[in-house]
Design a protein around this motif. Structure first.
Motif, mmCIF file in Angstrom:
data_model
loop_
_atom_site.group_PDB
_atom_site.id
_atom_site.type_symbol
_atom_site.label_atom_id
_atom_site.label_comp_id
_atom_site.label_asym_id
_atom_site.label_seq_id
_atom_site.Cartn_x
_atom_site.Cartn_y
_atom_site.Cartn_z
ATOM 1 N N LEU A 128 0.827 -1.199 0.000
ATOM 2 C CA LEU A 128 0.000 0.000 0.000
ATOM 3 C C LEU A 128 0.868 1.258 0.000
ATOM 4 O O LEU A 128 0.606 2.211 -0.749
ATOM 5 C CB LEU A 128 -0.929 -0.003 1.215
ATOM 6 N N LEU A 129 1.905 1.263 0.829
ATOM 7 C CA LEU A 129 2.823 2.403 0.867
ATOM 8 C C LEU A 129 3.473 2.628 -0.489
ATOM 9 O O LEU A 129 3.566 3.764 -0.976
ATOM 10 C CB LEU A 129 3.899 2.177 1.934
ATOM 11 N N LEU A 130 3.936 1.528 -1.116
ATOM 12 C CA LEU A 130 4.597 1.640 -2.420
ATOM 13 C C LEU A 130 3.620 2.109 -3.491
ATOM 14 O O LEU A 130 3.982 2.896 -4.373
ATOM 15 C CB LEU A 130 5.206 0.292 -2.810
ATOM 16 N N MET A 131 2.380 1.618 -3.430
ATOM 17 C CA MET A 131 1.372 2.008 -4.406
ATOM 18 C C MET A 131 1.101 3.512 -4.337
ATOM 19 O O MET A 131 1.088 4.206 -5.362
ATOM 20 C CB MET A 131 0.084 1.224 -4.164
ATOM 21 N N LEU A 132 0.902 4.029 -3.121
ATOM 22 C CA LEU A 132 0.657 5.454 -2.955
ATOM 23 C C LEU A 132 1.888 6.272 -3.344
ATOM 24 O O LEU A 132 1.765 7.329 -3.975
ATOM 25 C CB LEU A 132 0.262 5.753 -1.511
ATOM 26 N N ALA A 133 3.054 5.778 -2.967
ATOM 27 C CA ALA A 133 4.296 6.487 -3.290
ATOM 28 C C ALA A 133 4.501 6.589 -4.794
ATOM 29 O O ALA A 133 5.066 7.570 -5.297
ATOM 30 C CB ALA A 133 5.490 5.776 -2.646
ATOM 31 N N PHE A 134 4.031 5.601 -5.523
ATOM 32 C CA PHE A 134 4.202 5.588 -6.971
ATOM 33 C C PHE A 134 3.133 6.430 -7.669
ATOM 34 O O PHE A 134 3.434 7.220 -8.579
ATOM 35 C CB PHE A 134 4.136 4.143 -7.484
ATOM 36 N N MET A 135 1.887 6.323 -7.247
ATOM 37 C CA MET A 135 0.779 6.925 -7.986
ATOM 38 C C MET A 135 0.582 8.416 -7.711
ATOM 39 O O MET A 135 0.290 9.181 -8.631
ATOM 40 C CB MET A 135 -0.525 6.178 -7.673
ATOM 41 N N LEU A 136 0.706 8.830 -6.459
ATOM 42 C CA LEU A 136 0.344 10.198 -6.112
ATOM 43 C C LEU A 136 1.184 11.268 -6.818
ATOM 44 O O LEU A 136 0.620 12.266 -7.292
ATOM 45 C CB LEU A 136 0.406 10.377 -4.588
ATOM 46 N N PRO A 137 2.519 11.121 -6.921
ATOM 47 C CA PRO A 137 3.266 12.158 -7.645
ATOM 48 C C PRO A 137 2.818 12.300 -9.100
ATOM 49 O O PRO A 137 2.728 13.421 -9.617
ATOM 50 C CB PRO A 137 4.725 11.666 -7.555
ATOM 51 N N PHE A 138 2.532 11.180 -9.778
ATOM 52 C CA PHE A 138 2.053 11.246 -11.157
ATOM 53 C C PHE A 138 0.718 11.976 -11.240
ATOM 54 O O PHE A 138 0.493 12.806 -12.128
ATOM 55 C CB PHE A 138 1.909 9.840 -11.735
ATOM 56 N N VAL A 193 13.697 -9.978 6.803
ATOM 57 C CA VAL A 193 13.468 -9.600 5.409
ATOM 58 C C VAL A 193 12.210 -8.735 5.308
ATOM 59 O O VAL A 193 12.190 -7.702 4.626
ATOM 60 C CB VAL A 193 13.333 -10.849 4.512
ATOM 61 N N ILE A 194 11.142 -9.148 6.025
ATOM 62 C CA ILE A 194 9.895 -8.386 6.017
ATOM 63 C C ILE A 194 10.121 -6.990 6.610
ATOM 64 O O ILE A 194 9.630 -5.987 6.079
ATOM 65 C CB ILE A 194 8.798 -9.127 6.798
ATOM 66 N N LEU A 195 10.877 -6.928 7.714
ATOM 67 C CA LEU A 195 11.176 -5.643 8.336
ATOM 68 C C LEU A 195 11.941 -4.739 7.369
ATOM 69 O O LEU A 195 11.663 -3.533 7.276
ATOM 70 C CB LEU A 195 11.985 -5.853 9.614
ATOM 71 N N ALA A 196 12.886 -5.318 6.628
ATOM 72 C CA ALA A 196 13.651 -4.540 5.652
ATOM 73 C C ALA A 196 12.737 -3.994 4.558
ATOM 74 O O ALA A 196 12.885 -2.847 4.126
ATOM 75 C CB ALA A 196 14.751 -5.411 5.044
ATOM 76 N N VAL A 197 11.768 -4.817 4.125
ATOM 77 C CA VAL A 197 10.821 -4.377 3.094
ATOM 78 C C VAL A 197 9.959 -3.227 3.614
ATOM 79 O O VAL A 197 9.714 -2.243 2.897
ATOM 80 C CB VAL A 197 9.939 -5.557 2.634
ATOM 81 N N VAL A 198 9.512 -3.337 4.865
ATOM 82 C CA VAL A 198 8.681 -2.281 5.457
ATOM 83 C C VAL A 198 9.464 -0.981 5.563
ATOM 84 O O VAL A 198 8.952 0.100 5.232
ATOM 85 C CB VAL A 198 8.168 -2.714 6.850
ATOM 86 N N VAL A 199 10.703 -1.069 6.023
ATOM 87 C CA VAL A 199 11.548 0.123 6.150
ATOM 88 C C VAL A 199 11.779 0.762 4.780
ATOM 89 O O VAL A 199 11.688 1.984 4.614
ATOM 90 C CB VAL A 199 12.886 -0.224 6.823
ATOM 91 N N LEU A 204 10.689 5.094 0.818
ATOM 92 C CA LEU A 204 10.213 5.500 -0.505
ATOM 93 C C LEU A 204 8.939 6.341 -0.397
ATOM 94 O O LEU A 204 8.733 7.277 -1.173
ATOM 95 C CB LEU A 204 9.959 4.265 -1.369
ATOM 96 N N PHE A 205 8.101 6.011 0.576
ATOM 97 C CA PHE A 205 6.876 6.787 0.814
ATOM 98 C C PHE A 205 7.231 8.215 1.209
ATOM 99 O O PHE A 205 6.626 9.179 0.711
ATOM 100 C CB PHE A 205 6.061 6.104 1.911
ATOM 101 N N PHE A 206 8.222 8.377 2.079
ATOM 102 C CA PHE A 206 8.643 9.707 2.518
ATOM 103 C C PHE A 206 9.273 10.481 1.362
ATOM 104 O O PHE A 206 9.006 11.681 1.187
ATOM 105 C CB PHE A 206 9.643 9.576 3.671
#
Length: 221
Positions: A128-138, A193-199, A204-206
């Motif tokens: 969800l974070l990655l999706m918003l980070a990708f879509m909102l700037p566009f 690994v999951i923690l690294a993905v979340v971080v 990227l969201f920030f």
């Protein structure tokens, strides 16, 4: 920012019939799905719908030169961007929770509930974070129609890049199973690994938020 949130929530309330239909569809998939095949998909489906509604609110704001009026009010551009990112998190997480409740209820009813369902659902939150980070700037940069076209093009480029990397990895005899075995050798547990993905998703969201603020500051209405 509170006023902007209330405005977007009222817009969301106007489309309550649409969200009821989406919920009924998700419940139908959970009830009639065989086994646990649909479990991650239902939560992901609901999360995507919730996050996607943020883009609709931006289109509503732009309609009939609405932004020019909006920024004549005591609303800063940075506050506007912060509200959109926050609203995306609220709606995405809210629909994520709704999807998870539907999934768990269906699993308990069939006597097939597994804790793996919750684990799989938790893995969707960084997406969800990655999706918003990708879509909102566009969306903020190009607007409704152009923004969707540019996003489709960007997704196509990402898919082509992924296919190219896959071919290069195959040529170099690199395999995912070997990489996972190497992680185990390095005592990298799946939790780490999951923690690294979340971080990574949070970073990227920030960064995306900062880019969107820069876009809105330079944008003319």
């Amino acid at each position: 920012m509170k006023g902007l949130l209330l405005k977007d929530l009222r817009l969301m309330k106007m489309q309550k019939q649409f969200f009821i239909i989406i919920t009924v569809i998700a419940a139908g998939m959970a009830v009639f799905g065989q086994g646990e095949t649909f479990s991650p998909f239902i939560v992901a489906y609901m999360t995507f719908i919730g996050g996607l509604f943020t883009l609709s609110t931006i289109s509503y704001d732009e309609f009939d030169n609405g932004n020019a009026f909006l920024f004549s009010l005591p609303v800063t551009r940075q506050g506007y961007v912060a509200e959109k990112y926050g609203f995306g998190l609220i709606t995405g997480a809210g629909f994520w929770l709704l999807g998870l409740v539907i999934d768990i209820a269906a699993g308990l009813t069939r006597g097939m509930f597994s804790a793996d369902t919750v684990v799989a659902a938790l893995l969707i939150l960084p997406i969800l974070l990655l999706m918003l980070a990708f879509m909102l700037p566009f969306q903020l940069k190009f607007g409704g129609e152009k923004g969707r076209i540019v996003m489709i093009g960007a997704v196509g480029i990402v898919l082509l890049a992924g296919a190219l990397l896959r071919k290069i990895a195959g040529a170099w005899n690199f395999h995912v199973d070997d990489a996972l075995n190497n992680l185990e050798t390095l005592n990298m547990s799946m939790g780490k690994v999951i923690l690294a993905v979340v971080v990574l998703a949070a970073v990227l969201f920030f960064v995306s938020y900062k880019i969107s603020v820069s876009i809105m500051v330079r944008k003319e209405f």
